[in-house]
Design a protein around this motif. Sequence first.
Motif, short mmCIF file in Angstrom:
data_model
loop_
_atom_site.label_atom_id
_atom_site.label_comp_id
_atom_site.label_asym_id
_atom_site.label_seq_id
_atom_site.Cartn_x
_atom_site.Cartn_y
_atom_site.Cartn_z
N LEU A 115 -14.93 15.76 -9.06
CA LEU A 115 -14.35 16.64 -10.08
C LEU A 115 -12.98 17.16 -9.67
N VAL A 116 -12.84 17.55 -8.40
CA VAL A 116 -11.55 18.00 -7.88
C VAL A 116 -10.52 16.87 -7.98
N GLY A 117 -10.93 15.66 -7.60
CA GLY A 117 -10.04 14.50 -7.70
C GLY A 117 -9.60 14.24 -9.12
N THR A 118 -10.51 14.42 -10.07
CA THR A 118 -10.17 14.24 -11.48
C THR A 118 -9.08 15.22 -11.91
N GLY A 119 -9.20 16.48 -11.50
CA GLY A 119 -8.18 17.47 -11.84
C GLY A 119 -6.84 17.17 -11.20
N LEU A 120 -6.85 16.84 -9.91
CA LEU A 120 -5.61 16.50 -9.22
C LEU A 120 -4.95 15.27 -9.86
N PHE A 121 -5.77 14.28 -10.15
CA PHE A 121 -5.27 13.05 -10.75
C PHE A 121 -4.58 13.34 -12.08
N MET A 122 -5.22 14.15 -12.93
CA MET A 122 -4.67 14.43 -14.24
C MET A 122 -3.26 15.03 -14.14
N LEU A 123 -3.08 15.97 -13.25
CA LEU A 123 -1.78 16.63 -13.13
C LEU A 123 -0.68 15.68 -12.65
N ILE A 124 -0.95 14.95 -11.59
CA ILE A 124 0.11 14.08 -11.06
C ILE A 124 0.28 12.83 -11.93
N ASN A 125 -0.77 12.41 -12.61
CA ASN A 125 -0.68 11.26 -13.49
C ASN A 125 0.21 11.55 -14.69
N TYR A 126 0.12 12.74 -15.25
CA TYR A 126 0.98 13.09 -16.38
C TYR A 126 2.46 12.97 -15.99
N VAL A 127 2.80 13.53 -14.86
CA VAL A 127 4.19 13.48 -14.41
C VAL A 127 4.62 12.03 -14.19
#
Length: 137
Positions: A115-127
Amino acid sequence: MQQKVFDKTFLTFLVVGVVNTLFGTAIMFVLYNVFGCSYWVSSFCDYFFGSILSYFLNKHFTFHYQGTDWRSIVKFALNIVVCYLIAYSLALPLTRYALESMHFSKTIVENIAMLVGTGLFMLINYVGQKFFAFKKR
């Protein structure tokens, strides 16, 4: 800078991300908890299958990208790989560290780390998608 990063595409990205996250996260947790696949196999399959859906939804609905398909596919795939490796490589040790005194089982810690990885991924993936994969010329 903040205004340029968080414009109207961010809201569309979040809506597309909810759909994509539900799809990919379901795959990840079923593989991990039902089929007994490892943390890495389960999270990889989430992003492999989720990325295919994400590419088409974000290309057409979020960023309205009109560029050459092969080029955007390569850039998108590179972005996904880099974001995945960063997010999930950070998520597992950070989660283990944060929860070490609570003596949770490995399964619970790895579920939380996903779940933590999903949140981190979402933020850096958008950028990465906004400024690299689907960057307008």
